[in-house]
Each structure stands twice: as C-alpha cells, then as structure tokens.
Design a protein around this motif. Structure first.
Motif, PDB file in Angstrom:
ATOM      1  N   PHE A 100     115.607  16.625  37.292  1.00  0.00           N
ATOM      2  CA  PHE A 100     114.451  16.663  35.918  1.00  0.00           C
ATOM      3  C   PHE A 100     113.391  17.611  36.076  1.00  0.00           C
ATOM      4  O   PHE A 100     112.974  18.531  37.071  1.00  0.00           O
ATOM      5  CB  PHE A 100     113.498  15.266  36.029  1.00  0.00           C
ATOM      6  CG  PHE A 100     114.201  14.360  34.984  1.00  0.00           C
ATOM      7  CD1 PHE A 100     114.018  14.402  33.930  1.00  0.00           C
ATOM      8  CD2 PHE A 100     114.760  13.450  35.629  1.00  0.00           C
ATOM      9  CE1 PHE A 100     114.688  13.479  33.054  1.00  0.00           C
ATOM     10  CE2 PHE A 100     115.419  12.335  34.909  1.00  0.00           C
ATOM     11  CZ  PHE A 100     115.124  12.356  33.626  1.00  0.00           C
ATOM     12  N   ASP A 101     112.874  18.147  35.196  1.00  0.00           N
ATOM     13  CA  ASP A 101     111.863  18.953  35.038  1.00  0.00           C
ATOM     14  C   ASP A 101     110.468  18.066  35.211  1.00  0.00           C
ATOM     15  O   ASP A 101     110.008  17.677  34.273  1.00  0.00           O
ATOM     16  CB  ASP A 101     111.533  19.864  33.715  1.00  0.00           C
ATOM     17  CG  ASP A 101     110.470  21.077  33.586  1.00  0.00           C
ATOM     18  OD1 ASP A 101     109.618  21.184  34.685  1.00  0.00           O
ATOM     19  OD2 ASP A 101     110.712  22.020  32.648  1.00  0.00           O
ATOM     20  N   PHE A 102     110.158  18.288  36.584  1.00  0.00           N
ATOM     21  CA  PHE A 102     108.945  17.451  36.924  1.00  0.00           C
ATOM     22  C   PHE A 102     107.579  17.827  36.203  1.00  0.00           C
ATOM     23  O   PHE A 102     106.400  17.271  36.085  1.00  0.00           O
ATOM     24  CB  PHE A 102     108.742  17.327  38.498  1.00  0.00           C
ATOM     25  CG  PHE A 102     109.875  16.682  39.085  1.00  0.00           C
ATOM     26  CD1 PHE A 102     109.820  15.208  39.007  1.00  0.00           C
ATOM     27  CD2 PHE A 102     110.977  17.063  39.420  1.00  0.00           C
ATOM     28  CE1 PHE A 102     110.677  14.558  39.713  1.00  0.00           C
ATOM     29  CE2 PHE A 102     111.926  16.396  39.976  1.00  0.00           C
ATOM     30  CZ  PHE A 102     111.848  15.188  40.236  1.00  0.00           C
ATOM     31  N   ARG A 103     107.339  18.843  35.483  1.00  0.00           N
ATOM     32  CA  ARG A 103     106.356  19.417  34.712  1.00  0.00           C
ATOM     33  C   ARG A 103     106.026  18.502  33.722  1.00  0.00           C
ATOM     34  O   ARG A 103     105.017  18.467  33.159  1.00  0.00           O
ATOM     35  CB  ARG A 103     106.485  20.974  34.296  1.00  0.00           C
ATOM     36  CG  ARG A 103     106.640  21.476  35.510  1.00  0.00           C
ATOM     37  CD  ARG A 103     106.746  23.266  35.020  1.00  0.00           C
ATOM     38  NE  ARG A 103     108.210  23.113  34.402  1.00  0.00           N
ATOM     39  CZ  ARG A 103     108.700  24.310  33.815  1.00  0.00           C
ATOM     40  NH1 ARG A 103     107.901  25.476  33.799  1.00  0.00           N
ATOM     41  NH2 ARG A 103     109.777  24.213  33.438  1.00  0.00           N
ATOM     42  N   ASN A 104     107.006  17.766  33.156  1.00  0.00           N
ATOM     43  CA  ASN A 104     107.035  16.767  32.258  1.00  0.00           C
ATOM     44  C   ASN A 104     106.592  15.432  32.475  1.00  0.00           C
ATOM     45  O   ASN A 104     106.930  14.566  31.610  1.00  0.00           O
ATOM     46  CB  ASN A 104     108.221  17.136  31.180  1.00  0.00           C
ATOM     47  CG  ASN A 104     108.800  18.431  30.886  1.00  0.00           C
ATOM     48  OD1 ASN A 104     107.946  19.173  30.538  1.00  0.00           O
ATOM     49  ND2 ASN A 104     110.020  18.463  30.702  1.00  0.00           N
ATOM     50  N   TYR A 105     106.046  15.392  33.456  1.00  0.00           N
ATOM     51  CA  TYR A 105     105.628  13.974  33.911  1.00  0.00           C
ATOM     52  C   TYR A 105     104.525  13.508  32.764  1.00  0.00           C
ATOM     53  O   TYR A 105     103.814  14.273  32.232  1.00  0.00           O
ATOM     54  CB  TYR A 105     104.788  13.781  35.108  1.00  0.00           C
ATOM     55  CG  TYR A 105     103.553  14.513  35.223  1.00  0.00           C
ATOM     56  CD1 TYR A 105     102.441  13.741  35.039  1.00  0.00           C
ATOM     57  CD2 TYR A 105     103.321  15.841  35.874  1.00  0.00           C
ATOM     58  CE1 TYR A 105     101.093  14.303  35.282  1.00  0.00           C
ATOM     59  CE2 TYR A 105     102.241  16.183  35.991  1.00  0.00           C
ATOM     60  CZ  TYR A 105     101.143  15.758  35.646  1.00  0.00           C
ATOM     61  OH  TYR A 105     100.096  16.281  35.924  1.00  0.00           O
TER      62      TYR A 105
HETATM   63  C1  LIG Z   1     112.885  17.350  28.470  1.00  0.00           C
HETATM   64  C2  LIG Z   1     111.829  18.141  28.282  1.00  0.00           C
HETATM   65  O1  LIG Z   1     110.822  17.600  27.638  1.00  0.00           O
HETATM   66  N1  LIG Z   1     111.590  19.215  28.741  1.00  0.00           N
HETATM   67  C3  LIG Z   1     110.380  20.161  28.638  1.00  0.00           C
HETATM   68  C4  LIG Z   1     109.751  20.301  30.015  1.00  0.00           C
HETATM   69  O2  LIG Z   1     108.552  21.091  29.692  1.00  0.00           O
HETATM   70  C5  LIG Z   1     108.689  22.430  29.415  1.00  0.00           C
HETATM   71  C6  LIG Z   1     107.547  23.245  29.559  1.00  0.00           C
HETATM   72  O3  LIG Z   1     106.869  22.930  31.044  1.00  0.00           O
HETATM   73  C7  LIG Z   1     109.755  22.306  28.171  1.00  0.00           C
HETATM   74  O4  LIG Z   1     110.063  24.035  28.093  1.00  0.00           O
HETATM   75  C8  LIG Z   1     110.969  21.858  28.156  1.00  0.00           C
HETATM   76  O5  LIG Z   1     111.517  21.472  26.988  1.00  0.00           O
END
Ligand SMILES: CC(=O)N[C@H]1CO[C@H](CO)[C@@H](O)[C@@H]1O
Ligand SMILES: *[C@@H]1O[C@H](CO)[C@@H](O)[C@H](O)[C@H]1NC(C)=O
Ligand SMILES: *[C@@H]1O[C@H](CO)[C@@H](O)[C@H](O)[C@H]1NC(C)=O
Length: 331
Positions: A100-105
């Motif tokens: 996961f992209d943890f920035r998206n919490y």
């Molecule tokens: C799945 C999702 O929402 N991914 C996003 C996570 O956040 C980044 C920016 O920080 C987005 O570019 C992604 O689309």
C-alpha cells in the motif's frame, strides 16, 4: 501476571528435577496427551521428541533468567513445542506483505478527545473467543474477522463470531491464498465485493482449504470500506484502538520466544519491525509496572500465551512492527 511467573518458576523447578531419561519420558508422554499428539511413525516421533527437548532447554533457561528479573515474560511448552521455528513460520505465519501507499491513510484523530490510559475491548464484549488456526496460514482471516466482529457488535449490540473459513475458501479472486497466506486488506476487499461474510457458526473453521460455500443465509457481517493507519505510528494506533475498537495489525512473529510465549509483558531486544509475517488483533492497551503494552489477540488457541492473548511492549520503537500495518473496517 505475578501468578504466571510463579507457576512458570514452579514448573521449571519440577522439570529441573527430571534428570533421568525415564522422568523425561514421563513429561513427554504427559505433554503428548495434553496436546493430543499422535505421530505417524517412529522416525517422526524421534524427530519431534528431539525438537521438543531443545525447546524445553530454551524454556527452562529463559524462565530461570525471568525469575532472576532478566525478562518480563515467561515461556512454556505449548502445543507448538514439537515444531521448529522454521516450520511454525512456514505453516502458521501466512501473512503477505502489503503493497500500500501508506500516505493515503485516512484515520483522523478526533480533536480535543483525550486518549484513555488503558483500554480492553473484551470488557465491552467486542472480542469473540480465541480460536486455533491449526497448521494453516490463515492468520490474516482471523485478524480481519476479529476487527469486523468488533464493528458489527458496536453497530448491532450483538457479538457474532465471523467465519475465517469463508475467507480462506472464497477470497482467492481478491488475491488471497487460503491456508498458504493472505492479506488483511484483501480480506476486507472480499467482504465488500461479496456483500457480506458468513458467521462462524454457519460456516465453521476446518483448518484446511475447501470449496467456497458462502450463502446469504449465513450472512452475519458486512463492511463498505477499510482504513489504514500511518505506518509505524504507535500514538495514532493507540488513538484508533481507543476510539474505533479492535484493530487488525501485522507483527514479526518469527522468534522462538514468540512461539513459546507463556505470559507476562513480551519485550525482546531483537524483534525487527521490518520482518512482518503474522496477522493479529489489537484489542486494547495499558501499562504494567511502568511499561506500556498492547493487548493482542492471537489465533493459536488458548494454550498459547495468556489464554490466547499476548501483552506486547508498547511505545518501544514499534516493537515487532506492530504499528507498521494497522487497518480497520467501517460498516
Ligand atoms: C490508492 C490511492 O488512493 N492512491 C493515492 C495515494 O496518494 C497518492 C498521493 O500521495 C496518490 O497519487 C495515489 O493515487
Ligand atoms: C513418517 O512420517 C512422516 C510424517 O508424517 C512422513 O513424512 C515420513 O515419510 C514417514 N516415514 C516413513 C518411513 O514412513
Ligand atoms: C513514549 O515514551 C516516551 C518516554 O519513554 C514518552 O516521552 C512518550 O510520550 C511516549 N509516547 C507515547 C505515544 O506514549
């Protein structure tokens, strides 16, 4: 906790008396009866006995040191004591590492709300009885269903154990591998896509992969979304546990001291937070004699740990990576 340490010390003393092989044979026989062990042949039996003896040495040495105040927890010869650490990690710890992209919490701490000193959701009836996953890497299914059970109870007022077997059998299209492992997030993805999950009673656990037989007749849980907490942030995990309920987490459960954990506050110097392999459920937290801990539900039966639970050191540099992948569902 004091009770556990006392028992462990007494047990150590008793075992220490067992110098002769015949006494050791007796302890081995009793252990096999207690844990219902029955081996296929002589070779297998001899191998299991050797592994068990090695683990016994480890338990005795550790508990001796614990009695001298060198450890805050004790070990015991539980049902896993005839398995090597490698086998346990291969067969039971089937958590896949999330990408996961943890920035998206998405968890937002409620402003102005102070977090209580301690929480134990068992007292509020949000936690179902501990189960035993057996020799099946289904920890991810138990952890995710545990978190969902808590949210369902909050919504409906009734605690209904949900079916990990439903997840094991039916969520391969979502990227899970049944007894060969899976993801907490993909367990929730399945429940969302499927429009629900059956109760444990309707769809009981079988310790192995089976054919999917989900039926709306047994539906007892549902969710519409799930939220990931910021990686490695124990303070936010604490706030989430306090305000949301039980939260699914992933930990490093690779060490023999974790496998043979008996009771007390689990705190070791070498539990690498980056080596995550097991999914469990945080059901609370607290402080014991100045040391903060997480109250964690495992799925290795009640013979393991404190009736199936472990108290793992909190606020100790993210010990065992407990805050590295924390997620909870919303209905
Ligand atoms: C799945 C999702 O929402 N991914 C996003 C996570 O956040 C980044 C920016 O920080 C987005 O570019 C992604 O689309
Ligand atoms: C003994 O049992 C083990 C485990 O069940 C099995 O792998 C092994 O092949 C068996 N050995 C013999 C000689 O039957
Ligand atoms: C963690 O412990 C340190 C000191 O041991 C303390 O300063 C800090 O506030 C604690 N953090 C949390 C989240 O409890």
């Amino acid at each position: 906790c004091r009770m556990h340490i006392l028992c462990a010390v007494l047990l150590s003393a008793l075992l220490a008396l067992c110098h002769s092989t015949s006494d050791l044979n007796e302890v081995w026989s009793q252990w096999k009866i207690k844990h219902r062990k029955d081996y296929d042949n002589q070779t297998e039996s001899a191998f299991r006995r050797a592994v068990w003896e090695k683990n016994m040495q480890l338990v005795l040495r550790h508990n001796q040191e614990a009695s001298e105040g060198k450890h805050s927890f004790t070990l015991g010869l539980n049902h896993l004591a005839d398995m090597t650490a490698e086998e346990i990690n291969e067969k039971l710890n089937g958590l896949k590492v999330e990408d996961f992209d943890f920035r998206n919490y998405t968890f937002k701490e409620a402003n102005g709300l102070s977090t209580p000193q301690s929480v134990d959701w068992r007292k509020n009836g949000l936690v179902s009885p501990v189960q035993n996953q057996g020799l099946c890497g289904s920890c991810w299914a138990f952890s995710s269903m545990g978190a969902l059970e808590g949210q369902m109870k909050k919504q409906t007022g009734i605690l209904v154990p949900l079916s990990p077997q439903n997840l094991v059998d039916c969520s391969t299209n979502d990227g899970n591998y049944g007894c060969r492992g899976g993801y907490i997030s993909k367990a929730f993805s399945y429940v969302i896509r499927n429009g629900g999950v059956d109760s444990e009673r309707f769809y009981p656990y079988e310790h192995q992969n089976g054919k999917c037989r989900y039926s709306t007749a047994g539906k007892a849980g549902y969710c519409s979304n799930f939220h990931i907490l910021p990686q490695g942030d124990e303070k936010t995990l604490q706030a989430a546990v306090a305000s949301v309920g039980p939260v699914s987490v992933a930990v490093n459960a690779m060490l023999p001291s974790f496998h043979l954990y008996r009771g007390g506050l689990y705190n070791v110097p070498n539990c690498n937070p980056m080596l995550i392999n097991h999914a469990v459920l945080v059901v609370g937290y607290g402080t014991d004699r100045g040391q903060d801990y997480w109250l964690v539900k495992n799925s290795w039966g009640t013979a393991w740990g404190e009736e199936g639970f472990i108290r793992l050191a909190r606020n100790k540099s993210n010990l065992c990576g407990i805050a590295n992948f924390a997620v909870y569902p919303t209905l």
